[in-house]
Design a protein around this motif. Sequence first.
Motif, PDB file in Angstrom:
ATOM      1  N   LEU A  32       1.231  -0.614   0.133  1.00 26.08           N
ATOM      2  CA  LEU A  32       0.007  -0.260   0.117  1.00 26.08           C
ATOM      3  C   LEU A  32       0.666   1.148  -0.020  1.00 26.08           C
ATOM      4  CD1 LEU A  32      -2.734  -1.011   2.556  1.00 26.08           C
ATOM      5  CD2 LEU A  32      -3.143  -0.259  -0.128  1.00 26.08           C
ATOM      6  N   ALA A  33       1.704   1.557   0.982  1.00 18.75           N
ATOM      7  CA  ALA A  33       2.806   2.542   0.846  1.00 18.75           C
ATOM      8  C   ALA A  33       3.366   2.675  -0.623  1.00 18.75           C
ATOM      9  CB  ALA A  33       3.753   2.183   1.974  1.00 18.75           C
ATOM     10  N   GLN A  34       3.604   1.668  -0.957  1.00 17.43           N
ATOM     11  CA  GLN A  34       4.851   1.610  -2.693  1.00 17.43           C
ATOM     12  C   GLN A  34       3.324   2.004  -3.488  1.00 17.43           C
ATOM     13  OE1 GLN A  34       4.440  -1.547  -5.462  1.00 17.43           O
ATOM     14  NE2 GLN A  34       6.714  -1.758  -4.620  1.00 17.43           N
ATOM     15  N   LEU A  35       2.572   1.787  -3.257  1.00 16.10           N
ATOM     16  CA  LEU A  35       1.249   2.495  -4.763  1.00 16.10           C
ATOM     17  C   LEU A  35       0.855   3.532  -4.261  1.00 16.10           C
ATOM     18  CD1 LEU A  35      -1.905  -1.000  -4.193  1.00 16.10           C
ATOM     19  CD2 LEU A  35      -0.239  -0.100  -6.527  1.00 16.10           C
ATOM     20  N   ILE A  36       1.026   4.225  -2.895  1.00 16.79           N
ATOM     21  CA  ILE A  36       0.945   5.551  -2.468  1.00 16.79           C
ATOM     22  C   ILE A  36       2.117   6.162  -3.180  1.00 16.79           C
ATOM     23  CG2 ILE A  36       0.797   7.471  -0.742  1.00 16.79           C
ATOM     24  CD1 ILE A  36      -0.853   4.881   1.155  1.00 16.79           C
ATOM     25  N   ALA A  37       3.237   5.638  -3.042  1.00 10.95           N
ATOM     26  CA  ALA A  37       4.136   6.559  -3.223  1.00 10.95           C
ATOM     27  C   ALA A  37       4.487   6.580  -4.270  1.00 10.95           C
ATOM     28  CB  ALA A  37       5.636   5.548  -2.577  1.00 10.95           C
ATOM     29  N   LEU A  38       4.015   5.792  -5.698  1.00 15.75           N
ATOM     30  CA  LEU A  38       4.510   5.405  -7.222  1.00 15.75           C
ATOM     31  C   LEU A  38       3.775   6.656  -7.354  1.00 15.75           C
ATOM     32  CD1 LEU A  38       5.231   1.762  -7.259  1.00 15.75           C
ATOM     33  CD2 LEU A  38       6.889   4.270  -7.941  1.00 15.75           C
ATOM     34  N   TYR A  39       1.637   6.816  -7.245  1.00 13.25           N
ATOM     35  CA  TYR A  39       0.684   7.298  -7.642  1.00 13.25           C
ATOM     36  C   TYR A  39      -0.139   8.144  -7.372  1.00 13.25           C
ATOM     37  CZ  TYR A  39       1.861   2.915 -10.396  1.00 13.25           C
ATOM     38  OH  TYR A  39       1.850   1.609 -11.036  1.00 13.25           O
ATOM     39  N   ARG A  40       0.940   8.667  -6.315  1.00 11.16           N
ATOM     40  CA  ARG A  40      -0.288  10.185  -5.766  1.00 11.16           C
ATOM     41  C   ARG A  40       0.125  11.270  -6.969  1.00 11.16           C
ATOM     42  NH1 ARG A  40       4.566  10.140  -1.745  1.00 11.16           N
ATOM     43  NH2 ARG A  40       6.586  11.532  -2.637  1.00 11.16           N
ATOM     44  N   PRO A  41      -0.650  12.082  -6.970  1.00 12.64           N
ATOM     45  CA  PRO A  41      -0.904  13.573  -7.928  1.00 12.64           C
ATOM     46  C   PRO A  41       1.008  14.021  -7.701  1.00 12.64           C
ATOM     47  CG  PRO A  41      -2.711  13.634  -6.825  1.00 12.64           C
ATOM     48  CD  PRO A  41      -1.609  11.959  -5.929  1.00 12.64           C
ATOM     49  N   ALA A  42       1.185  14.422  -7.220  1.00 13.57           N
ATOM     50  CA  ALA A  42       2.420  15.151  -6.882  1.00 13.57           C
ATOM     51  C   ALA A  42       3.247  14.511  -6.549  1.00 13.57           C
ATOM     52  CB  ALA A  42       1.740  16.337  -5.197  1.00 13.57           C
ATOM     53  N   GLY A  43       4.836  15.126  -6.712  1.00 12.95           N
ATOM     54  CA  GLY A  43       5.338  14.163  -6.840  1.00 12.95           C
ATOM     55  C   GLY A  43       6.430  14.080  -5.499  1.00 12.95           C
ATOM     56  N   PRO A  44       7.547  13.906  -4.917  1.00 12.05           N
ATOM     57  CA  PRO A  44       8.120  13.925  -3.476  1.00 12.05           C
ATOM     58  C   PRO A  44       7.747  15.080  -2.331  1.00 12.05           C
ATOM     59  CG  PRO A  44       9.387  13.250  -4.214  1.00 12.05           C
ATOM     60  CD  PRO A  44       8.900  13.131  -5.622  1.00 12.05           C
ATOM     61  N   PRO A  45       6.725  14.778  -1.853  1.00  7.81           N
ATOM     62  CA  PRO A  45       6.409  15.551  -0.984  1.00  7.81           C
ATOM     63  C   PRO A  45       7.776  17.048  -0.458  1.00  7.81           C
ATOM     64  CG  PRO A  45       6.808  14.193   0.441  1.00  7.81           C
ATOM     65  CD  PRO A  45       6.316  13.628  -0.758  1.00  7.81           C
ATOM     66  N   ALA A  46       9.047  16.479  -0.050  1.00  7.03           N
ATOM     67  CA  ALA A  46      10.073  17.478   0.676  1.00  7.03           C
ATOM     68  C   ALA A  46      10.906  17.702  -0.756  1.00  7.03           C
ATOM     69  CB  ALA A  46      10.544  16.771   1.248  1.00  7.03           C
ATOM     70  N   PRO A  47      11.612  18.918  -0.990  1.00  3.95           N
ATOM     71  CA  PRO A  47      12.556  18.678  -2.262  1.00  3.95           C
ATOM     72  C   PRO A  47      13.976  17.808  -2.047  1.00  3.95           C
ATOM     73  CG  PRO A  47      12.972  20.905  -0.652  1.00  3.95           C
ATOM     74  CD  PRO A  47      11.275  19.942  -0.049  1.00  3.95           C
ATOM     75  N   ASP A  48      14.653  17.857  -3.678  1.00  2.00           N
ATOM     76  CA  ASP A  48      14.936  16.537  -3.057  1.00  2.00           C
ATOM     77  C   ASP A  48      16.605  17.132  -2.719  1.00  2.00           C
ATOM     78  OD1 ASP A  48      16.495  14.088  -3.849  1.00  2.00           O
ATOM     79  OD2 ASP A  48      16.458  14.164  -5.989  1.00  2.00           O
ATOM     80  N   LEU A  49      17.160  16.972  -1.336  1.00  4.08           N
ATOM     81  CA  LEU A  49      18.330  17.542  -1.267  1.00  4.08           C
ATOM     82  C   LEU A  49      19.409  17.681  -1.254  1.00  4.08           C
ATOM     83  CD1 LEU A  49      16.455  19.335   2.716  1.00  4.08           C
ATOM     84  CD2 LEU A  49      16.932  20.333   0.750  1.00  4.08           C
ATOM     85  N   VAL A  50      18.745  15.975  -0.898  1.00  7.30           N
ATOM     86  CA  VAL A  50      20.470  14.593  -1.428  1.00  7.30           C
ATOM     87  C   VAL A  50      20.580  14.228  -3.336  1.00  7.30           C
ATOM     88  CG1 VAL A  50      21.595  13.051  -1.417  1.00  7.30           C
ATOM     89  CG2 VAL A  50      21.022  14.120   0.382  1.00  7.30           C
ATOM     90  N   PRO A  51      21.036  15.098  -4.627  1.00  6.33           N
ATOM     91  CA  PRO A  51      20.688  14.063  -5.075  1.00  6.33           C
ATOM     92  C   PRO A  51      20.833  12.833  -5.577  1.00  6.33           C
ATOM     93  CG  PRO A  51      22.420  15.664  -5.372  1.00  6.33           C
ATOM     94  CD  PRO A  51      22.227  15.695  -3.831  1.00  6.33           C
ATOM     95  N   HIS A  52      19.720  12.619  -6.154  1.00  9.31           N
ATOM     96  CA  HIS A  52      18.938  11.741  -6.936  1.00  9.31           C
ATOM     97  C   HIS A  52      18.975  10.123  -5.213  1.00  9.31           C
ATOM     98  CE1 HIS A  52      20.613  12.672 -10.710  1.00  9.31           C
ATOM     99  NE2 HIS A  52      22.030  12.348 -10.416  1.00  9.31           N
ATOM    100  N   LEU A  53      18.204  11.223  -4.072  1.00  9.61           N
ATOM    101  CA  LEU A  53      18.207  10.884  -3.538  1.00  9.61           C
ATOM    102  C   LEU A  53      16.463   9.496  -3.065  1.00  9.61           C
ATOM    103  CD1 LEU A  53      18.192   9.999   0.542  1.00  9.61           C
ATOM    104  CD2 LEU A  53      16.983  12.177   0.432  1.00  9.61           C
ATOM    105  N   ASP A  54      15.777   9.914  -4.817  1.00 10.72           N
ATOM    106  CA  ASP A  54      14.289   9.791  -5.366  1.00 10.72           C
ATOM    107  C   ASP A  54      14.753   8.126  -5.535  1.00 10.72           C
ATOM    108  OD1 ASP A  54      15.669  10.883  -7.097  1.00 10.72           O
ATOM    109  OD2 ASP A  54      13.409  10.530  -8.047  1.00 10.72           O
ATOM    110  N   LYS A  55      15.766   8.264  -5.590  1.00 10.48           N
ATOM    111  CA  LYS A  55      15.971   6.312  -6.771  1.00 10.48           C
ATOM    112  C   LYS A  55      16.172   5.740  -4.552  1.00 10.48           C
ATOM    113  CE  LYS A  55      16.727   8.157 -10.465  1.00 10.48           C
ATOM    114  NZ  LYS A  55      15.695   8.970 -10.184  1.00 10.48           N
ATOM    115  N   VAL A  56      17.040   5.851  -4.017  1.00 14.64           N
ATOM    116  CA  VAL A  56      17.064   5.122  -2.474  1.00 14.64           C
ATOM    117  C   VAL A  56      15.190   4.965  -2.476  1.00 14.64           C
ATOM    118  CG1 VAL A  56      17.565   5.004  -0.166  1.00 14.64           C
ATOM    119  CG2 VAL A  56      19.082   6.274  -2.417  1.00 14.64           C
ATOM    120  N   GLY A  57      14.813   5.833  -2.361  1.00 13.20           N
ATOM    121  CA  GLY A  57      12.818   5.748  -1.909  1.00 13.20           C
ATOM    122  C   GLY A  57      12.391   4.083  -2.749  1.00 13.20           C
TER     123      GLY A  57
END
Length: 150
Positions: A32-57
């Motif tokens: 369920l957490a995966q579905l929410i993270a992948l399909y919420r309308p907006a991107g990640p809630p916080a700016p990417d402070l560390v480049p490519h940190l979203d890849k770890v997510g």
Amino acid sequence: MAQPAVVGGGRPSREGRVARRVLLGAAVISCLAQLIALYRPAGPPAPDLVPHLDKVGHLVIFAVPVLLIMLWRAARRRGRPGPWFGTAVIAIFVGHAVLSEVVQGALLPDRSGDLFDVGADLLGIAIGYGTAVLIIARRTLISQWKPGDR
């Protein structure tokens, strides 16, 4: 899960049943957490402070469900998830990794599909599956060990 899932006569122990329920619940929550993270309308809630940190997510949200599903199945089947189960899990999650990026790029206006996200997802699937295989193999070796064996 310190106790074996089955005690004498093939009947599941109370500890084994509880462990399987916990694994199943954790797997459902992680999916369920995966579905929410992948399909919420907006991107990640916080700016990417560390480049490519979203890849770890991406790696984590694919590794954890694969790991938990494989461990649940192994606990349910006395340590053996079955010959085709792992293949099916991998195929489903690989398909979902690709589909999620297509959906993000085509249907979610504030999101974009990213080939590197798919790569992170695939690495997460491999890590989750590999970790599950190692845990299952270790538990199998321990359960088969008898005092006096070297």
